[in-house]
Design an enzyme around this catalytic site. Structure first.
Site, PDB file in Angstrom:
ATOM      1  N   HIS A 187      16.658  41.349  46.034  1.00 37.14           N
ATOM      2  CA  HIS A 187      18.241  41.174  46.259  1.00 37.14           C
ATOM      3  C   HIS A 187      18.910  42.301  47.120  1.00 37.14           C
ATOM      4  O   HIS A 187      18.583  43.496  47.006  1.00 37.14           O
ATOM      5  CB  HIS A 187      18.972  40.686  45.114  1.00 37.14           C
ATOM      6  CG  HIS A 187      19.384  41.858  44.162  1.00 37.14           C
ATOM      7  ND1 HIS A 187      20.510  42.791  44.010  1.00 37.14           N
ATOM      8  CD2 HIS A 187      18.639  42.425  42.906  1.00 37.14           C
ATOM      9  CE1 HIS A 187      20.536  43.588  43.290  1.00 37.14           C
ATOM     10  NE2 HIS A 187      19.270  43.648  42.528  1.00 37.14           N
TER      11      HIS A 187
ATOM     12  N   HIS B 137      24.208  50.231  37.871  1.00 39.12           N
ATOM     13  CA  HIS B 137      25.374  49.588  38.005  1.00 39.12           C
ATOM     14  C   HIS B 137      26.740  50.396  37.928  1.00 39.12           C
ATOM     15  O   HIS B 137      27.600  49.751  37.760  1.00 39.12           O
ATOM     16  CB  HIS B 137      25.668  48.367  37.142  1.00 39.12           C
ATOM     17  CG  HIS B 137      24.870  47.156  37.043  1.00 39.12           C
ATOM     18  ND1 HIS B 137      24.745  45.990  36.439  1.00 39.12           N
ATOM     19  CD2 HIS B 137      23.733  47.009  38.293  1.00 39.12           C
ATOM     20  CE1 HIS B 137      23.934  45.105  37.117  1.00 39.12           C
ATOM     21  NE2 HIS B 137      23.360  45.714  37.890  1.00 39.12           N
TER      22      HIS B 137
ATOM     23  N   GLU C 214      22.655  38.100  43.897  1.00 33.98           N
ATOM     24  CA  GLU C 214      21.885  38.190  42.602  1.00 33.98           C
ATOM     25  C   GLU C 214      22.632  38.784  41.253  1.00 33.98           C
ATOM     26  O   GLU C 214      22.379  38.396  40.353  1.00 33.98           O
ATOM     27  CB  GLU C 214      20.786  39.114  42.814  1.00 33.98           C
ATOM     28  CG  GLU C 214      19.484  39.413  41.634  1.00 33.98           C
ATOM     29  CD  GLU C 214      19.794  40.145  40.531  1.00 33.98           C
ATOM     30  OE1 GLU C 214      19.144  40.424  39.646  1.00 33.98           O
ATOM     31  OE2 GLU C 214      20.734  41.154  40.686  1.00 33.98           O
ATOM     32  N   GLU C 215      23.538  39.672  41.585  1.00 40.05           N
ATOM     33  CA  GLU C 215      24.306  40.287  40.795  1.00 40.05           C
ATOM     34  C   GLU C 215      25.374  39.570  40.059  1.00 40.05           C
ATOM     35  O   GLU C 215      25.983  39.633  38.829  1.00 40.05           O
ATOM     36  CB  GLU C 215      25.039  41.527  40.996  1.00 40.05           C
ATOM     37  CG  GLU C 215      23.888  42.381  41.543  1.00 40.05           C
ATOM     38  CD  GLU C 215      23.327  43.145  40.570  1.00 40.05           C
ATOM     39  OE1 GLU C 215      23.298  42.924  39.381  1.00 40.05           O
ATOM     40  OE2 GLU C 215      22.532  44.253  40.917  1.00 40.05           O
TER      41      GLU C 215
ATOM     42  N   ASP D 224      19.608  50.188  42.993  1.00 42.39           N
ATOM     43  CA  ASP D 224      19.873  48.683  42.601  1.00 42.39           C
ATOM     44  C   ASP D 224      20.641  47.781  43.541  1.00 42.39           C
ATOM     45  O   ASP D 224      21.932  47.775  43.335  1.00 42.39           O
ATOM     46  CB  ASP D 224      20.479  48.553  41.260  1.00 42.39           C
ATOM     47  CG  ASP D 224      20.342  46.699  40.931  1.00 42.39           C
ATOM     48  OD1 ASP D 224      19.731  46.043  41.534  1.00 42.39           O
ATOM     49  OD2 ASP D 224      21.184  46.694  39.676  1.00 42.39           O
TER      50      ASP D 224
HETATM   51  N1  DPN Z   1      18.225  42.931  38.840  1.00 45.67           N
HETATM   52  C1  DPN Z   1      18.872  43.950  38.065  1.00 45.67           C
HETATM   53  C2  DPN Z   1      19.874  43.590  37.073  1.00 45.67           C
HETATM   54  O1  DPN Z   1      19.504  42.360  36.727  1.00 45.67           O
HETATM   55  O2  DPN Z   1      20.954  44.107  37.108  1.00 45.67           O
HETATM   56  C3  DPN Z   1      17.823  45.128  37.479  1.00 45.67           C
HETATM   57  C4  DPN Z   1      16.613  44.557  36.809  1.00 45.67           C
HETATM   58  C5  DPN Z   1      15.589  44.382  37.790  1.00 45.67           C
HETATM   59  C6  DPN Z   1      16.302  44.455  35.631  1.00 45.67           C
HETATM   60  C7  DPN Z   1      14.493  44.089  37.243  1.00 45.67           C
HETATM   61  C8  DPN Z   1      15.083  43.859  34.999  1.00 45.67           C
HETATM   62  C9  DPN Z   1      14.203  43.519  35.825  1.00 45.67           C
HETATM   63 ZN    ZN Z   2      21.538  44.816  39.079  1.00 41.26          ZN
END
Ligand code: DPN
Ligand code: ZN
Ligand code: CA
Length: 330
Positions: free
Chosen positions: A118, A285, A164-165, A130
């Site tokens: 993402h 975050h 994604e977030e 992230d």
């Molecule tokens: N994708 C991020 C999130 O859900 O905030 C971080 C994440 C990535 C968590 C991969 C777990 C595995």
């Molecule tokens: Zn994230």
């Protein structure tokens, strides 16, 4: 014309003799190992994403100008490298979202290897680990494939997901938008979400921890780290990132991860040389997820493993240099 066996043999021998100055037309296909990706190139992409966030209110979140600026920035790099790019739009939370899809030209569209991550951040910060990290690693691998003029036996498609977030919105929209034929053409999906955590782990997505997790992809990624002398652990990321929609659609998935809010155990600290009892990413975050929130060694190793997996899955071979040109200008 029918030749007696002895004559036929002579005729066959005569051809290469007569054309002895011409290199053999069908040189054996040489498989190409992935190169060592210079981490400085990946860091340069992260600096670009940081600059984009800074000049757009401090984030690259869905519905904010920093997100579309991130998409356009990557798209222009991929277009210049010769990728066939497409921006897929969708609407969520009252704003337009964008997925960036890039196909390597001239490859088998019925037999496609996909790698993605993402591109959006949370609104609290610039999202450099992230997931600027996975986005930048994927971009540099994509640019490297193009620069080397790799000849892939399979199709190669990269994707950078929006929103994604907000709940894996972009990747889910993409998978739902595929026809049955398009879906079954995707043979593997590799996901890279957070690969430069400051107190880094070397996790490989566990094949058993998710629906349709692929043992073959897990092994391939483990081997990539092993070749660099890096110990790994398996992790169950479940539905926490963009591989989830692919797994639910029955597509084999895998990925690597350097850790988020979870704390490193003392056994892990001994193995990886980090700080026990401290989060893998203390700035997860948060507004401090900047270019200072990146461990360059982790970013380097995870990116090299992306390259290893991609080159191996697509059946990369070297560009032909000797078998066509026999009266080349000097
Ligand atoms: N994708 C991020 C999130 O859900 O905030 C971080 C994440 C990535 C968590 C991969 C777990 C595995
Ligand atoms: Zn994230
Ligand atoms: Ca490297």
């Amino acid at each position: 014309m029918k030749l007696r066996p002895a004559l036929a043999l002579l005729a066959a021998l005569a051809v290469p003799v007569a054309m002895s100055t011409v290199p053999a037309a069908a040189a054996p296909v040489k498989t190409l190992a992935a190169p060592d990706i210079p981490v400085a190139n990946v860091q340069a992409h992260l600096n670009d994403l940081q600059r984009i966030a800074t000049s757009n209110g401090g984030n690259r979140a869905h519905g904010r100008p920093g997100y579309l600026a991130s998409v356009n920035h990557l798209k222009s790099k991929l277009d210049a490298a010769g990728y066939q790019t497409r921006v897929q739009t969708f609407t969520t939370s009252g704003a337009t979202g964008y997925n960036l899809i890039a196909d390597f030209p001239g490859t088998d569209q019925n037999n496609v290897i996909m790698a993605g991550g993402h591109l959006d951040s949370v609104s609290a910060g610039p999202g450099i680990n992230d997931n600027g990290s996975g986005s930048a690693g994927l971009l540099e691998v994509a640019l490297t494939v193009a620069k080397q003029g790799v000849k892939p036996a399979k199709g190669l498609r990269f994707a950078w997901w929006g929103a994604e977030e907000l709940g894996l919105i972009g990747s889910t929209y993409y998978v739902n938008s595929l026809t049955g034929t398009q879906r079954s053409a995707i043979k593997s999906y590799l996901n890279f979400d957070m690969i430069g955590s400051p107190n880094p782990a070397y996790f490989v997505y566990s094949a058993s921890g998710q629906p349709s997790g692929s043992a073959a992809l897990q092994t391939l990624l483990q081997q990539g780290f092993q070749a660099k002398g890096v110990q790994t652990e398996l992790t169950s990321v479940g539905g926490r990132s963009d591989h989830a929609a692919f797994a639910r659609a029955g597509i084999p998935v895998g990925g690597t991860f350097s850790g988020a809010e979870g704390r490193m155990t003392s056994a892990q600290a001994q193995k990886w040389g980090g700080q026990a009892g401290v989060a893998f990413d203390r700035c997860y975050h948060r507004s401090c997820d900047t270019t200072s929130n990146i461990n360059a060694t982790a970013l380097d190793r995870h990116t090299d493993v992306i390259a290893h997996a991609v080159y191996s899955l697509i059946g990369a071979s070297a560009p032909s240099t000797t078998n066509i040109c026999w009266r080349c200008p000097l």
